[in-house]
Scaffold this motif. Structure first.
Motif, PDB file in Angstrom:
ATOM      1  N   MET A 104     -17.850   4.139  -5.303  1.00  0.00           N
ATOM      2  CA  MET A 104     -17.108   5.346  -4.945  1.00  0.00           C
ATOM      3  C   MET A 104     -15.698   4.893  -4.582  1.00  0.00           C
ATOM      4  O   MET A 104     -15.526   3.862  -3.926  1.00  0.00           O
ATOM      5  CB  MET A 104     -17.784   6.067  -3.794  1.00  0.00           C
ATOM      6  CG  MET A 104     -19.169   6.558  -4.160  1.00  0.00           C
ATOM      7  SD  MET A 104     -19.811   7.763  -3.001  1.00  0.00           S
ATOM      8  CE  MET A 104     -18.822   9.177  -3.420  1.00  0.00           C
ATOM      9  N   THR A 105     -14.707   5.652  -5.011  1.00  0.00           N
ATOM     10  CA  THR A 105     -13.325   5.254  -4.779  1.00  0.00           C
ATOM     11  C   THR A 105     -12.530   6.393  -4.152  1.00  0.00           C
ATOM     12  O   THR A 105     -12.872   7.566  -4.303  1.00  0.00           O
ATOM     13  CB  THR A 105     -12.635   4.837  -6.098  1.00  0.00           C
ATOM     14  OG1 THR A 105     -12.600   5.968  -6.975  1.00  0.00           O
ATOM     15  CG2 THR A 105     -13.367   3.680  -6.763  1.00  0.00           C
ATOM     16  N   ALA A 106     -11.460   6.004  -3.463  1.00  0.00           N
ATOM     17  CA  ALA A 106     -10.509   6.979  -2.926  1.00  0.00           C
ATOM     18  C   ALA A 106      -9.193   6.254  -2.689  1.00  0.00           C
ATOM     19  O   ALA A 106      -9.158   5.028  -2.521  1.00  0.00           O
ATOM     20  CB  ALA A 106     -11.021   7.598  -1.632  1.00  0.00           C
ATOM     21  N   HIS A 107      -8.135   7.022  -2.672  1.00  0.00           N
ATOM     22  CA  HIS A 107      -6.811   6.476  -2.387  1.00  0.00           C
ATOM     23  C   HIS A 107      -6.430   6.843  -0.955  1.00  0.00           C
ATOM     24  O   HIS A 107      -6.354   8.022  -0.618  1.00  0.00           O
ATOM     25  CB  HIS A 107      -5.771   7.023  -3.362  1.00  0.00           C
ATOM     26  CG  HIS A 107      -4.409   6.503  -3.081  1.00  0.00           C
ATOM     27  ND1 HIS A 107      -4.084   5.171  -3.220  1.00  0.00           N
ATOM     28  CD2 HIS A 107      -3.299   7.123  -2.631  1.00  0.00           C
ATOM     29  CE1 HIS A 107      -2.816   5.001  -2.868  1.00  0.00           C
ATOM     30  NE2 HIS A 107      -2.323   6.172  -2.509  1.00  0.00           N
ATOM     31  N   TRP A 108      -6.226   5.813  -0.136  1.00  0.00           N
ATOM     32  CA  TRP A 108      -5.838   5.997   1.264  1.00  0.00           C
ATOM     33  C   TRP A 108      -4.465   5.372   1.493  1.00  0.00           C
ATOM     34  O   TRP A 108      -4.270   4.536   2.364  1.00  0.00           O
ATOM     35  CB  TRP A 108      -6.845   5.351   2.198  1.00  0.00           C
ATOM     36  CG  TRP A 108      -8.202   5.985   2.248  1.00  0.00           C
ATOM     37  CD1 TRP A 108      -8.643   7.084   1.577  1.00  0.00           C
ATOM     38  CD2 TRP A 108      -9.306   5.545   3.046  1.00  0.00           C
ATOM     39  NE1 TRP A 108      -9.940   7.355   1.910  1.00  0.00           N
ATOM     40  CE2 TRP A 108     -10.372   6.417   2.804  1.00  0.00           C
ATOM     41  CE3 TRP A 108      -9.486   4.480   3.928  1.00  0.00           C
ATOM     42  CZ2 TRP A 108     -11.606   6.274   3.427  1.00  0.00           C
ATOM     43  CZ3 TRP A 108     -10.709   4.336   4.541  1.00  0.00           C
ATOM     44  CH2 TRP A 108     -11.758   5.228   4.289  1.00  0.00           C
ATOM     45  N   GLY A 109      -3.497   5.742   0.717  1.00  0.00           N
ATOM     46  CA  GLY A 109      -2.184   5.114   0.747  1.00  0.00           C
ATOM     47  C   GLY A 109      -1.471   5.201   2.082  1.00  0.00           C
ATOM     48  O   GLY A 109      -1.469   6.251   2.728  1.00  0.00           O
ATOM     49  N   VAL A 110      -0.891   4.088   2.461  1.00  0.00           N
ATOM     50  CA  VAL A 110      -0.028   4.009   3.639  1.00  0.00           C
ATOM     51  C   VAL A 110       1.208   3.197   3.262  1.00  0.00           C
ATOM     52  O   VAL A 110       1.150   2.345   2.375  1.00  0.00           O
ATOM     53  CB  VAL A 110      -0.737   3.378   4.869  1.00  0.00           C
ATOM     54  CG1 VAL A 110      -1.890   4.244   5.348  1.00  0.00           C
ATOM     55  CG2 VAL A 110      -1.213   1.981   4.593  1.00  0.00           C
ATOM     56  N   PRO A 111       2.336   3.439   3.919  1.00  0.00           N
ATOM     57  CA  PRO A 111       3.551   2.684   3.613  1.00  0.00           C
ATOM     58  C   PRO A 111       3.349   1.175   3.852  1.00  0.00           C
ATOM     59  O   PRO A 111       2.599   0.776   4.739  1.00  0.00           O
ATOM     60  CB  PRO A 111       4.585   3.254   4.589  1.00  0.00           C
ATOM     61  CG  PRO A 111       4.065   4.605   4.952  1.00  0.00           C
ATOM     62  CD  PRO A 111       2.567   4.481   4.930  1.00  0.00           C
ATOM     63  N   ASP A 112       4.042   0.395   3.073  1.00  0.00           N
ATOM     64  CA  ASP A 112       3.937  -1.063   3.175  1.00  0.00           C
ATOM     65  C   ASP A 112       4.787  -1.566   4.340  1.00  0.00           C
ATOM     66  O   ASP A 112       6.012  -1.510   4.283  1.00  0.00           O
ATOM     67  CB  ASP A 112       4.418  -1.705   1.870  1.00  0.00           C
ATOM     68  CG  ASP A 112       4.249  -3.201   1.848  1.00  0.00           C
ATOM     69  OD1 ASP A 112       3.729  -3.786   2.828  1.00  0.00           O
ATOM     70  OD2 ASP A 112       4.627  -3.810   0.828  1.00  0.00           O
ATOM     71  N   PRO A 113       4.159  -2.083   5.394  1.00  0.00           N
ATOM     72  CA  PRO A 113       4.950  -2.570   6.527  1.00  0.00           C
ATOM     73  C   PRO A 113       5.774  -3.809   6.164  1.00  0.00           C
ATOM     74  O   PRO A 113       6.821  -4.049   6.762  1.00  0.00           O
ATOM     75  CB  PRO A 113       3.891  -2.904   7.582  1.00  0.00           C
ATOM     76  CG  PRO A 113       2.666  -3.225   6.795  1.00  0.00           C
ATOM     77  CD  PRO A 113       2.719  -2.303   5.606  1.00  0.00           C
ATOM     78  N   ALA A 114       5.333  -4.557   5.170  1.00  0.00           N
ATOM     79  CA  ALA A 114       6.074  -5.752   4.757  1.00  0.00           C
ATOM     80  C   ALA A 114       7.386  -5.400   4.066  1.00  0.00           C
ATOM     81  O   ALA A 114       8.267  -6.249   3.939  1.00  0.00           O
ATOM     82  CB  ALA A 114       5.209  -6.615   3.841  1.00  0.00           C
ATOM     83  N   ALA A 115       7.524  -4.154   3.635  1.00  0.00           N
ATOM     84  CA  ALA A 115       8.743  -3.715   2.946  1.00  0.00           C
ATOM     85  C   ALA A 115       9.789  -3.141   3.904  1.00  0.00           C
ATOM     86  O   ALA A 115      10.884  -2.801   3.478  1.00  0.00           O
ATOM     87  CB  ALA A 115       8.393  -2.677   1.887  1.00  0.00           C
ATOM     88  N   VAL A 116       9.446  -3.035   5.174  1.00  0.00           N
ATOM     89  CA  VAL A 116      10.362  -2.435   6.145  1.00  0.00           C
ATOM     90  C   VAL A 116      11.521  -3.378   6.436  1.00  0.00           C
ATOM     91  O   VAL A 116      11.328  -4.561   6.727  1.00  0.00           O
ATOM     92  CB  VAL A 116       9.620  -2.073   7.454  1.00  0.00           C
ATOM     93  CG1 VAL A 116      10.591  -1.671   8.554  1.00  0.00           C
ATOM     94  CG2 VAL A 116       8.621  -0.963   7.183  1.00  0.00           C
ATOM     95  N   ALA A 117      12.711  -2.836   6.334  1.00  0.00           N
ATOM     96  CA  ALA A 117      13.920  -3.581   6.694  1.00  0.00           C
ATOM     97  C   ALA A 117      14.390  -3.042   8.041  1.00  0.00           C
ATOM     98  O   ALA A 117      14.184  -1.879   8.360  1.00  0.00           O
ATOM     99  CB  ALA A 117      15.002  -3.388   5.642  1.00  0.00           C
ATOM    100  N   GLY A 118      14.981  -3.902   8.825  1.00  0.00           N
ATOM    101  CA  GLY A 118      15.475  -3.462  10.125  1.00  0.00           C
ATOM    102  C   GLY A 118      15.381  -4.578  11.137  1.00  0.00           C
ATOM    103  O   GLY A 118      15.267  -5.753  10.793  1.00  0.00           O
ATOM    104  N   THR A 119      15.377  -4.186  12.379  1.00  0.00           N
ATOM    105  CA  THR A 119      15.297  -5.158  13.460  1.00  0.00           C
ATOM    106  C   THR A 119      13.885  -5.730  13.537  1.00  0.00           C
ATOM    107  O   THR A 119      12.947  -5.173  12.949  1.00  0.00           O
ATOM    108  CB  THR A 119      15.640  -4.493  14.813  1.00  0.00           C
ATOM    109  OG1 THR A 119      14.614  -3.536  15.106  1.00  0.00           O
ATOM    110  CG2 THR A 119      17.006  -3.816  14.782  1.00  0.00           C
TER     111      THR A 119
END
Length: 170
Positions: A104-119
């Motif tokens: 069984m499959t589902a998409h539980w997408g969340v933003p990539d924290p490794a892609a965050v730029a900033g402090t």
């Protein structure tokens, strides 16, 4: 579906942050009924340093996790996955992997924290947010009444979990 033991695979692109975090959460909170695994379509080959640091701060052992290709599991006959969840964020035009077989499959997408730029603080907050979002979804999942759900009803619930607001707390 009947109650029992379930193998769950979390997939994303790099397998260095989101899918590793989800695997860690499920391993800790799976109530001995869920076994978590993770992999990536284009694995980074190592866990993101902030992932390892954050997991360690929550008493997870980062040495239990590694960044690996999903083919590692698709070639193994000894592991049958009951569920496969993609956790990549398609809103960032990120390719989500597809796992073969009939789990069984589902998409539980969340933003990539490794892609965050900033402090440094903003980057670390992104990892904490990812953990919180995935923990909320995994908590809903592990508390589903599996014994009373047929396959179609369960699929509907899995899809609903993926639509859970990213800012919503359980």
């Amino acid at each position: 579906m009947s109650g029992g033991m379930y193998n769950v695979l979390f997939l994303c692109r790099a397998n260095s942050a989101r899918s590793i975090i989800a695997e860690a959460i499920l391993k800790k909170e799976g109530h001995d009924h869920f076994f978590g695994f993770s992999a990536g379509s284009h694995p980074r080959g190592e866990i993101h340093p902030y992932t390892a640091e954050f997991l360690k701060s929550l008493d997870h052992d980062p040495s239990e996790f590694s960044s690996k290709a999903m083919e590692v599991y698709s070639r193994k006959d000894e592991i049958k996955f009951d569920f496969v969840f993609t956790v990549c964020d398609t809103m960032d035009n990120e390719d989500c992997p597809i796992f073969p077989g009939s789990p069984m499959t589902a998409h539980w997408g969340v933003p990539d924290p490794a892609a965050v730029a900033g402090t440094e603080a903003e980057k670390r907050l992104a990892f904490a947010d990812t953990y919180r979002m995935l923990r909320n979804r995994i908590s809903i999942f592990t508390n589903l009444p599996f014994q009373s759900l047929d396959r179609l009803s369960l699929q509907h619930k899995l899809d609903e979990i993926g639509q859970t607001s990213l800012r919503e707390d359980v």
